[in-house]
Design a protein around this motif. Structure first.
Motif, mmCIF file in Angstrom:
data_model
loop_
_atom_site.group_PDB
_atom_site.id
_atom_site.type_symbol
_atom_site.label_atom_id
_atom_site.label_comp_id
_atom_site.label_asym_id
_atom_site.label_seq_id
_atom_site.Cartn_x
_atom_site.Cartn_y
_atom_site.Cartn_z
ATOM 1 N N UNK A 351 101.014 33.487 -77.067
ATOM 2 C CA UNK A 351 101.327 33.118 -78.450
ATOM 3 C C UNK A 351 102.311 31.954 -78.440
ATOM 4 N N UNK A 352 101.909 30.850 -79.082
ATOM 5 C CA UNK A 352 102.821 29.725 -79.297
ATOM 6 C C UNK A 352 103.357 29.904 -80.710
ATOM 7 N N UNK A 353 104.567 30.416 -80.791
ATOM 8 C CA UNK A 353 105.133 30.762 -82.092
ATOM 9 C C UNK A 353 105.598 29.512 -82.840
ATOM 10 N N UNK A 354 105.457 29.562 -84.152
ATOM 11 C CA UNK A 354 105.958 28.485 -85.010
ATOM 12 C C UNK A 354 107.236 28.951 -85.696
ATOM 13 N N UNK A 355 108.202 28.030 -85.795
ATOM 14 C CA UNK A 355 109.407 28.255 -86.613
ATOM 15 C C UNK A 355 110.425 29.226 -86.006
ATOM 16 N N UNK A 356 110.551 29.187 -84.674
ATOM 17 C CA UNK A 356 111.623 29.989 -84.066
ATOM 18 C C UNK A 356 112.984 29.451 -84.478
ATOM 19 N N UNK A 358 114.333 27.682 -87.106
ATOM 20 C CA UNK A 358 115.009 27.782 -88.402
ATOM 21 C C UNK A 358 114.280 28.709 -89.360
ATOM 22 N N UNK A 359 113.991 29.918 -88.873
ATOM 23 C CA UNK A 359 113.383 30.886 -89.777
ATOM 24 C C UNK A 359 112.743 32.083 -89.100
ATOM 25 N N UNK A 360 112.224 31.893 -87.892
ATOM 26 C CA UNK A 360 111.537 32.964 -87.153
ATOM 27 C C UNK A 360 110.337 33.507 -87.933
ATOM 28 N N UNK A 361 109.777 32.634 -88.778
ATOM 29 C CA UNK A 361 108.663 33.120 -89.612
ATOM 30 C C UNK A 361 107.441 33.456 -88.747
ATOM 31 N N UNK A 362 107.214 32.674 -87.688
ATOM 32 C CA UNK A 362 106.060 32.934 -86.817
ATOM 33 C C UNK A 362 106.176 34.279 -86.115
ATOM 34 N N UNK A 363 107.367 34.579 -85.618
ATOM 35 C CA UNK A 363 107.593 35.859 -84.936
ATOM 36 C C UNK A 363 107.369 37.027 -85.882
ATOM 37 N N UNK A 364 107.862 36.867 -87.121
ATOM 38 C CA UNK A 364 107.679 37.946 -88.101
ATOM 39 C C UNK A 364 106.224 38.065 -88.536
ATOM 40 N N UNK A 365 105.563 36.915 -88.677
ATOM 41 C CA UNK A 365 104.151 36.942 -89.096
ATOM 42 C C UNK A 365 103.306 37.677 -88.046
ATOM 43 N N UNK A 366 103.577 37.359 -86.784
ATOM 44 C CA UNK A 366 102.809 38.010 -85.716
ATOM 45 C C UNK A 366 103.016 39.520 -85.771
#
Ligand SMILES: [Zn+2]
Length: 490
Positions: A351-356, A358-366
């Motif tokens: 997984x190449x996460x987006x937005x680590x 300034x938001x961690x939105x990718x981590x939460x979305x996953x």
């Protein structure tokens, strides 16, 4: 898991023709069974500790292949030099999603995008000067998420503190109308002894929450000393967040050299006045994506070993150490497994996460997507790589006690790359923290951390800081560990 049959040892119990045979046979059979069981248990324990010979030999192949044929640096070169900085919501971040997806597909992998809305903060002009001292320039940068100053800037007296206690003691009477200067250096003894991430955690609190604390006492802006283990007058940015209960004030970081200058002037008892202009903007959220690709498991495809790094970066440099290197290690792991035709029993999902940043939105979305599908517990491990690419020294892991010792033994094949040590830690990575908080065993790759915070979040985070050999060693360690867990379980 291949388990060798215990070899029977000749013993008195195997002799026939004894006059006591009829009475001793049952006893002998019992002893034999006990010995047999003990041998079996010992062998089973050894196998459980060390993993299967099959897995060890494939891990060897993975390491050999990556060390001899790595394309990680070439991939990172495109991400950093050709695409450039990749702050969430920016055009470049979008290009990075498109390019990595296409590249993984070109390698024969089934790359998919998992859409996620991300913040879109754009840096503007940033300028600082000491109006009290001949307009000397102060090299500074806005913290990510900061609001702007008025167009003509803020000019105010600077007041220095090194803790929130000091701030509280000074109180509104001394703070109101001023620019609060948080001056706490990283603990260099910790950094030099390999505890750079712990030193960073201690020093970073003013970056995250300093502005709102200062605003509580009426400050008009806050400026921190860059969270840095070295500096050539390079400012270190990073995310900050506002407490909704307090007024929002602009927040910046000045270089350690400028922090020392301001400190020296204040220590002389002089009045220091700073003119500060920052013009960042927060635009509407933008749709972006996590990039996901996997090697499907041959026996338990629904069980997942996740490997992850983040695709976004700060905007000042080109995000080579943070975290282009990690993203590329994940891509390269999948490429190597595909190239070698190695298919473990369980799925390895990159997984190449987006937005680590300034938001961690990718981590939460996953995590939220996995939770909605009731798949969180199907993740047998989450391995994150977001700590640069200096030569690897080990992994941090949520495993403890016997499980930690077992992992150290099982992963002994990795010692061919470097002396890899597994160390317990509650936190093994930001993007995977929703998974590990839910109980998924976590791992974090640890390259030598001593110089990571020299460059982290600065304009100097560029490709020249990456040693191709060390990048390949890290990739080999990540790939081999992911494979061992996917093949033999945890
Ligand atoms: Zn990072």
């Amino acid at each position: 898991m291949a388990i060798a049959r215990p070899a029977w040892r000749a013993s008195t119990c195997s002799r026939s023709g004894s006059r006591f045979m009829s009475t001793t046979r049952a006893i002998c059979r019992g002893r034999k069974l006990i010995r047999s069981y003990k041998r079996f248990a010992a062998i089973a324990a050894a196998v459980l500790c060390s993993g299967s010979a099959f897995a060890q030999s494939n891990a060897d192949r993975i390491i050999d292949y990556e060390l001899a044929n790595s394309r990680a640096y070439e991939t990172l070169s495109h991400l950093t030099d050709n695409i450039g900085p990749r702050l969430s919501g920016s055009k470049n971040a979008g290009l990075a999603v498109t390019w990595t997806t296409k590249t993984l597909r070109d390698w024969g992998l089934n790359a998919q995008n998992q859409a996620v809305m991300v913040p879109h903060w754009v840096r503007g002009v940033e300028h600082g000067s000491l109006v009290s001292h001949n307009d000397q320039k102060i090299v500074l940068t806005a913290l990510g998420g900061s609001i702007a100053t008025p167009a003509n800037g803020i000019t105010a007296d600077v007041i220095e503190v090194a803790s929130y206690d000091e701030l509280a003691k000074l109180g509104r009477a001394k703070i109101a109308g001023k620019i609060v200067f948080y001056n706490r250096a990283m603990d260099m003894q910790m950094v030099e002894s390999g505890q750079a991430f712990a030193a960073y955690s201690e020093a970073v609190e003013f970056r995250s929450t300093g502005a709102s604390h200062a605003a509580e006492y009426g400050a008009v802006a806050s400026v921190i000393r860059s969270v840095a283990s070295a500096s050539l007058r390079t400012p270190h940015t990073g995310a900050m967040r506002y407490d909704e209960k307090q007024p929002k004030i602009p927040a910046a970081a000045m270089t350690t050299e400028d922090a020392d200058l301001v400190h020296r002037l204040l220590a002389k008892g002089e009045r220091v006045r700073l003119h500060l202009v920052l013009t960042p903007k927060t635009l509407p959220d933008v749709e972006s994506a996590n990039v996901i690709a996997e090697i499907r498991g041959s026996e338990h495809p629904d069980e997942v070993v996740l490997i992850g790094g983040h695709l976004d970066s700060w905007d000042l440099g080109t995000g080579a150490i943070d975290d282009g290197a990690g993203a590329v290690m994940v891509m390269e792991t999948l490429r190597v497994l595909k190239e070698l035709g190695i298919q473990p029993k369980r799925t390895i999902r990159g997984v190449l996460f987006m937005n680590e940043e300034n938001g961690l939105r990718g981590g939460h979305k996953y995590f939220d997507t996995a939770a909605a599908r009731e798949e969180v517990h199907k993740h047998i491990a989450a391995i994150e790589t977001d700590a640069g690419a200096a030569p690897p020294v080990g992994f941090i892991t949520t495993l403890e006690g016997a499980a930690l010792s077992r992992m150290q033994i099982r992963a002994r094949v990795l010692s061919r790359i470097a002396p890899i040590v597994f160390t317990s830690s509650k936190h093994t990575g930001a993007d995977t923290s929703p998974l590990t908080d839910a109980g998924v065993p976590g791992f974090g790759l640890v390259p030598d951390p001593r110089h990571y915070f020299d460059f982290h979040h600065t304009p100097a985070d560029t490709l020249d800081k990456i040693d191709p050999k060390a990048l390949a060693q890290n990739t080999a360690a990540l790939a081999a560990l992911a494979y061992l867990i996917a093949e033999d379980g945890l």
